[in-house]
Design an enzyme around this catalytic site. Sequence first.
Site, PDB file in Angstrom:
ATOM      1  N   ARG A  74       0.827  -1.193   0.000  1.00 54.39           N
ATOM      2  CA  ARG A  74       0.000   0.000   0.000  1.00 54.39           C
ATOM      3  C   ARG A  74       0.869   1.254   0.000  1.00 54.39           C
ATOM      4  O   ARG A  74       1.989   1.234   0.478  1.00 54.39           O
ATOM      5  CB  ARG A  74      -0.915   0.020   1.230  1.00 54.39           C
ATOM      6  CG  ARG A  74      -2.129  -0.906   1.118  1.00 54.39           C
ATOM      7  CD  ARG A  74      -3.053  -0.804   2.328  1.00 54.39           C
ATOM      8  NE  ARG A  74      -2.397  -1.278   3.535  1.00 54.39           N
ATOM      9  CZ  ARG A  74      -1.873  -0.503   4.452  1.00 54.39           C
ATOM     10  NH1 ARG A  74      -1.942   0.813   4.346  1.00 54.39           N
ATOM     11  NH2 ARG A  74      -1.293  -1.016   5.510  1.00 54.39           N
ATOM     12  N   TYR A 216      -1.417  -3.246  -6.998  1.00 56.05           N
ATOM     13  CA  TYR A 216      -1.155  -4.146  -5.870  1.00 56.05           C
ATOM     14  C   TYR A 216      -2.200  -4.076  -4.753  1.00 56.05           C
ATOM     15  O   TYR A 216      -2.579  -2.988  -4.314  1.00 56.05           O
ATOM     16  CB  TYR A 216       0.217  -3.819  -5.258  1.00 56.05           C
ATOM     17  CG  TYR A 216       0.769  -4.948  -4.413  1.00 56.05           C
ATOM     18  CD1 TYR A 216       1.516  -5.966  -4.991  1.00 56.05           C
ATOM     19  CD2 TYR A 216       0.509  -5.023  -3.051  1.00 56.05           C
ATOM     20  CE1 TYR A 216       2.000  -7.013  -4.235  1.00 56.05           C
ATOM     21  CE2 TYR A 216       0.992  -6.072  -2.289  1.00 56.05           C
ATOM     22  CZ  TYR A 216       1.748  -7.068  -2.887  1.00 56.05           C
ATOM     23  OH  TYR A 216       2.224  -8.107  -2.138  1.00 56.05           O
ATOM     24  N   LYS A 225      -9.578  -2.478   1.345  1.00 53.65           N
ATOM     25  CA  LYS A 225      -9.353  -1.356   2.262  1.00 53.65           C
ATOM     26  C   LYS A 225     -10.153  -0.117   1.843  1.00 53.65           C
ATOM     27  O   LYS A 225     -10.690   0.595   2.686  1.00 53.65           O
ATOM     28  CB  LYS A 225      -7.861  -1.038   2.370  1.00 53.65           C
ATOM     29  CG  LYS A 225      -7.024  -2.215   2.899  1.00 53.65           C
ATOM     30  CD  LYS A 225      -7.563  -2.706   4.215  1.00 53.65           C
ATOM     31  CE  LYS A 225      -7.105  -4.088   4.618  1.00 53.65           C
ATOM     32  NZ  LYS A 225      -5.811  -4.235   5.189  1.00 53.65           N
ATOM     33  N   HIS A 245     -10.863  -3.005  11.037  1.00 50.28           N
ATOM     34  CA  HIS A 245      -9.734  -3.818  10.544  1.00 50.28           C
ATOM     35  C   HIS A 245      -9.523  -4.981  11.511  1.00 50.28           C
ATOM     36  O   HIS A 245      -8.560  -5.015  12.259  1.00 50.28           O
ATOM     37  CB  HIS A 245      -8.490  -2.922  10.476  1.00 50.28           C
ATOM     38  CG  HIS A 245      -7.338  -3.500   9.723  1.00 50.28           C
ATOM     39  ND1 HIS A 245      -6.034  -3.080   9.925  1.00 50.28           N
ATOM     40  CD2 HIS A 245      -7.259  -4.453   8.761  1.00 50.28           C
ATOM     41  CE1 HIS A 245      -5.219  -3.739   9.117  1.00 50.28           C
ATOM     42  NE2 HIS A 245      -5.927  -4.587   8.404  1.00 50.28           N
ATOM     43  N   SER A 267      -1.525  -3.862  10.152  1.00 47.63           N
ATOM     44  CA  SER A 267      -1.102  -4.686   9.024  1.00 47.63           C
ATOM     45  C   SER A 267       0.147  -5.493   9.384  1.00 47.63           C
ATOM     46  O   SER A 267       1.081  -4.966   9.991  1.00 47.63           O
ATOM     47  CB  SER A 267      -0.810  -3.788   7.828  1.00 47.63           C
ATOM     48  OG  SER A 267      -1.984  -3.065   7.504  1.00 47.63           O
ATOM     49  N   CYS A 269       0.539  -7.801  11.592  1.00 52.08           N
ATOM     50  CA  CYS A 269       0.751  -7.958  13.032  1.00 52.08           C
ATOM     51  C   CYS A 269      -0.022  -9.134  13.609  1.00 52.08           C
ATOM     52  O   CYS A 269      -0.253  -9.208  14.811  1.00 52.08           O
ATOM     53  CB  CYS A 269       0.400  -6.672  13.758  1.00 52.08           C
ATOM     54  SG  CYS A 269       1.583  -5.358  13.414  1.00 52.08           S
ATOM     55  N   ASP A 292      -9.363 -10.250   8.210  1.00 44.73           N
ATOM     56  CA  ASP A 292      -8.867  -8.883   8.008  1.00 44.73           C
ATOM     57  C   ASP A 292      -9.894  -7.793   8.303  1.00 44.73           C
ATOM     58  O   ASP A 292      -9.535  -6.748   8.806  1.00 44.73           O
ATOM     59  CB  ASP A 292      -8.365  -8.734   6.558  1.00 44.73           C
ATOM     60  CG  ASP A 292      -7.433  -7.549   6.378  1.00 44.73           C
ATOM     61  OD1 ASP A 292      -6.456  -7.441   7.136  1.00 44.73           O
ATOM     62  OD2 ASP A 292      -7.678  -6.728   5.474  1.00 44.73           O
ATOM     63  N   ARG A 404       2.538 -12.086  -0.869  1.00 42.56           N
ATOM     64  CA  ARG A 404       1.215 -12.491  -0.366  1.00 42.56           C
ATOM     65  C   ARG A 404       0.649 -13.681  -1.125  1.00 42.56           C
ATOM     66  O   ARG A 404       1.032 -13.952  -2.262  1.00 42.56           O
ATOM     67  CB  ARG A 404       0.240 -11.317  -0.502  1.00 42.56           C
ATOM     68  CG  ARG A 404       0.669 -10.074   0.278  1.00 42.56           C
ATOM     69  CD  ARG A 404      -0.341  -9.656   1.279  1.00 42.56           C
ATOM     70  NE  ARG A 404       0.167  -8.629   2.178  1.00 42.56           N
ATOM     71  CZ  ARG A 404      -0.417  -8.323   3.332  1.00 42.56           C
ATOM     72  NH1 ARG A 404      -1.510  -8.949   3.719  1.00 42.56           N
ATOM     73  NH2 ARG A 404       0.088  -7.402   4.122  1.00 42.56           N
TER      74      ARG A 404
HETATM   75  P1  GTP Z   1      -2.358  -7.925   7.100  1.00 42.58           P
HETATM   76  O1  GTP Z   1      -2.838  -8.929   6.121  1.00 42.58           O
HETATM   77  O2  GTP Z   1      -1.273  -7.047   6.554  1.00 42.58           O
HETATM   78  O3  GTP Z   1      -3.465  -7.082   7.662  1.00 42.58           O
HETATM   79  O4  GTP Z   1      -1.588  -8.715   8.284  1.00 42.58           O
HETATM   80  P2  GTP Z   1      -2.081  -9.649   9.492  1.00 42.58           P
HETATM   81  O5  GTP Z   1      -2.440  -8.802  10.659  1.00 42.58           O
HETATM   82  O6  GTP Z   1      -3.079 -10.618   9.026  1.00 42.58           O
HETATM   83  O7  GTP Z   1      -0.712 -10.391   9.890  1.00 42.58           O
HETATM   84  P3  GTP Z   1      -0.294 -11.937   9.747  1.00 42.58           P
HETATM   85  O8  GTP Z   1      -1.134 -12.853  10.573  1.00 42.58           O
HETATM   86  O9  GTP Z   1      -0.165 -12.249   8.313  1.00 42.58           O
HETATM   87  O10 GTP Z   1       1.152 -11.919  10.411  1.00 42.58           O
HETATM   88  C1  GTP Z   1       2.197 -11.143   9.908  1.00 42.58           C
HETATM   89  C2  GTP Z   1       3.516 -11.610  10.435  1.00 42.58           C
HETATM   90  O11 GTP Z   1       3.503 -11.671  11.861  1.00 42.58           O
HETATM   91  C3  GTP Z   1       3.894 -13.000   9.931  1.00 42.58           C
HETATM   92  O12 GTP Z   1       5.229 -13.000   9.532  1.00 42.58           O
HETATM   93  C4  GTP Z   1       3.698 -13.864  11.151  1.00 42.58           C
HETATM   94  O13 GTP Z   1       4.574 -14.960  11.152  1.00 42.58           O
HETATM   95  C5  GTP Z   1       3.936 -12.944  12.326  1.00 42.58           C
HETATM   96  N1  GTP Z   1       3.126 -13.346  13.503  1.00 42.58           N
HETATM   97  C6  GTP Z   1       1.790 -13.574  13.510  1.00 42.58           C
HETATM   98  N2  GTP Z   1       1.367 -13.980  14.737  1.00 42.58           N
HETATM   99  C7  GTP Z   1       2.464 -13.987  15.527  1.00 42.58           C
HETATM  100  C8  GTP Z   1       2.684 -14.310  16.907  1.00 42.58           C
HETATM  101  O14 GTP Z   1       1.781 -14.678  17.654  1.00 42.58           O
HETATM  102  N3  GTP Z   1       3.967 -14.192  17.370  1.00 42.58           N
HETATM  103  C9  GTP Z   1       4.992 -13.776  16.555  1.00 42.58           C
HETATM  104  N4  GTP Z   1       6.209 -13.687  17.079  1.00 42.58           N
HETATM  105  N5  GTP Z   1       4.825 -13.492  15.246  1.00 42.58           N
HETATM  106  C10 GTP Z   1       3.587 -13.585  14.742  1.00 42.58           C
HETATM  107  C1  SPV Z   2      -2.971  -4.618   5.067  1.00 48.35           C
HETATM  108  O1  SPV Z   2      -2.008  -3.932   4.701  1.00 48.35           O
HETATM  109  O2  SPV Z   2      -3.554  -4.433   6.159  1.00 48.35           O
HETATM  110  C2  SPV Z   2      -3.441  -5.736   4.216  1.00 48.35           C
HETATM  111  C3  SPV Z   2      -2.862  -5.878   2.880  1.00 48.35           C
HETATM  112  O3  SPV Z   2      -4.314  -6.474   4.621  1.00 48.35           O
HETATM  113  S1  SPV Z   2      -3.566  -4.800   1.735  1.00 48.35           S
HETATM  114  O4  SPV Z   2      -4.705  -5.462   1.112  1.00 48.35           O
HETATM  115  O5  SPV Z   2      -2.537  -4.522   0.695  1.00 48.35           O
HETATM  116  O6  SPV Z   2      -4.005  -3.585   2.363  1.00 48.35           O
HETATM  117 MN    MN Z   3      -4.976  -5.919   6.751  1.00 50.10          MN
END
Ligand code: GTP
Ligand code: SPV
Ligand code: MN
Length: 650
Positions: A74, A216, A225, A245, A267, A269, A292, A404
């Site tokens: 983004r 993207y 979003k 979110h 994001s 996290c 999400d 992704r």
């Molecule tokens: P968006 O799609 O961008 O909104 O991200 P998201 O909030 O869905 O994050 P996602 O679950 O994809 O996690 C992102 C990163 O954080 C990955 O590399 C995970 O491995 C890491 N991660 C997720 N949960 C944990 C956790 O409980 N502990 C740690 N140390 N890392 C984590």
């Molecule tokens: C985020 O950035 O929180 C995502 C990926 O879930 S995107 O769809 O690119 O915003």
């Molecule tokens: Mn997201």
Amino acid sequence: MAKTPKFANAKVFAWVDKWNKICTPDKIVVVTGTKKEHLAICEMMVKKGQFIKLNSKKRPDCYLARSHESDVARVEGRTFICSKKEIDAGPTNHWMDPVEMKKKMEKAYKGSMKGRTMYVIPFAMGPIGNPITQYGIEITDSPYVVVNMNIMTRTGDAVMKHLGKDGDFIPCIHSVGAPLKKGQKDVAWPCAKKIEDKYITQFPEDREIWSFGSGYGGNALLGKKCFALRIASKLAKDEGWMAEHMLILTLTSPEKKQYHVTAAFPSACGKTNLAMMLPKLPGWKLQTIGDDIAWLKPGDDGRLYAINPENGFFGVAPGTSMDSNPNALKSCKKGTIFTNVVLTPDGDIWWEDMGVKAPKEGTDWKGNPCYVCADDPYRMGPKPGMTKAEIKAMGYVAAHKNSRFTAPAENCPVLDKAGFNGLYNKKPTGVPIDAILFGGRRPSTIPLVNEAKSWTHGVFMGSAAGSEVTAAVISDQIGQVRRDPMAMLPFFGYNVADYFQHWLEMERTSADATKLPKIYFVNWFRKGDDGRFMWPGFGDNSRVLKWICQRIEGQVKANETPIGNIPFPEDIDLTNNDEKAKFHVVKADLEEILKVDVEGWKKEIATVGASYDEYDKKPSKDSKEENLAAHRVPKALRQVLADVTAALAK
Ligand code: GTP
Ligand code: SPV
Ligand code: MN
């Protein structure tokens, strides 16, 4: 110029006809949403060198795309909320006058689809026909967007039919901004190459989305979003509901009691991971509704009911492994689009921390060869025989950090099908939410879990959220902690202070405020002085969810501290904590991350106060002037800030 096709819905016709005249595509295709059509578009992209078909034995109907280097995440600096008044966009958003912005963007769109096909995508955010669902029409010249939208939303004829003659929808226009001259060969990833030529623009009053120059993710899949958060947050404020979110999950206790939990983490996290987590605690079952976005509506009984408006997962690839998130990996087994990951010689994919040994040789996200690392079979480098230290020193990764997968939700082995379809007790209400979690990536200060003392205190916690910036956004501040209220900083469709007020209103206007979800703040990311994570995360997070359920039931006491209610360490269930495993709960660390770091918190609270002052000061992010009539952070939140400050000083 192409001829505008006929549409039963006059508003759809007008929207398509307008953009046909401006963008002058060669051809117009209305997306019907069949699998056959989806695969035909994918195969057309393979022929044009825009997709690589993966090994159909290992990954049936899966494709790999590599984006342009300017188009990997983004672009918050190019994202605009164009309300009529600047103050309505608020201090966290970029703003421009809507009339001026439309003029400027129309110039950019002029002839921007020359040599290309204009696709018209009818899409639904939510199960078609559900009372909470909203509809959209996205016009795009990107076949990549079409096939990703097919996965991420419900698309095609069924939506068009539902719209009928006069059904309403959010009009969306998207162009990659790369017209083709006669005979000019297309590139693998067309887009406007300069960041300043990209525009992601929301018009909250007109309820329109205009996106230009990027292909993207959240920049281009406009249901996500732009619609489901930025435009929907504004609709929600006007209509008394919430667009957040947040992931949505269903948790079933060993006693077979069901809980529904949402969680707002910024994001990258941990939402996708928590949404499909495999609990370490025996007898507990977790199912996924969304990973999400959540739309929450108050019910007549005072509870908040939620649906997931999406239809798939646009998940972060690196770090996704059979250890960390097996259900995500299983969701990617078929019908999935991968973007910016590594291609292996056998036509499969790979990424860092996939928990799978790297192939000897592969192709990295930029299309260059990459090679297994000399001293770590789980890493790859740009030259043969490089050591882990050398690769790290270069900052090289073979899969982009924000690479992704776009996977259909129906692939998820633990999908809560009824909840996903918006049903609860067979009624299309969405699921009633028992707990809302906020969180962020915080290496220090913020405890593992902290329970709000009231709804207002919970809103304060959300408003005070901070997190390290991740690769999900193109930024020079990756790794620095920034305030990210409710994980919505990049997604507010209006003034942040008004958004806080709206959260408070949810209690004031509730039919029974005692039925609102309890609110928690969690932090899976505390680090020790040596940089290790002090909490194993992932499946171990079920231990925290259990404590939360026990609190909801009134079964366990908490340590009532100045910052909120924190578990006593002995109340975190450590069953199945294998102390020989690579990641496990270390008791000393657990005690540490359940303490209140008073000095750290004094600084934290000061930073929150400073963020409130910033919000009160400026009409928009770009404004140089202070606005005396600014929409203010609600007094009730200032009061909590003062109360916590006073309690910490004791
Ligand atoms: P968006 O799609 O961008 O909104 O991200 P998201 O909030 O869905 O994050 P996602 O679950 O994809 O996690 C992102 C990163 O954080 C990955 O590399 C995970 O491995 C890491 N991660 C997720 N949960 C944990 C956790 O409980 N502990 C740690 N140390 N890392 C984590
Ligand atoms: C985020 O950035 O929180 C995502 C990926 O879930 S995107 O769809 O690119 O915003
Ligand atoms: Mn997201």
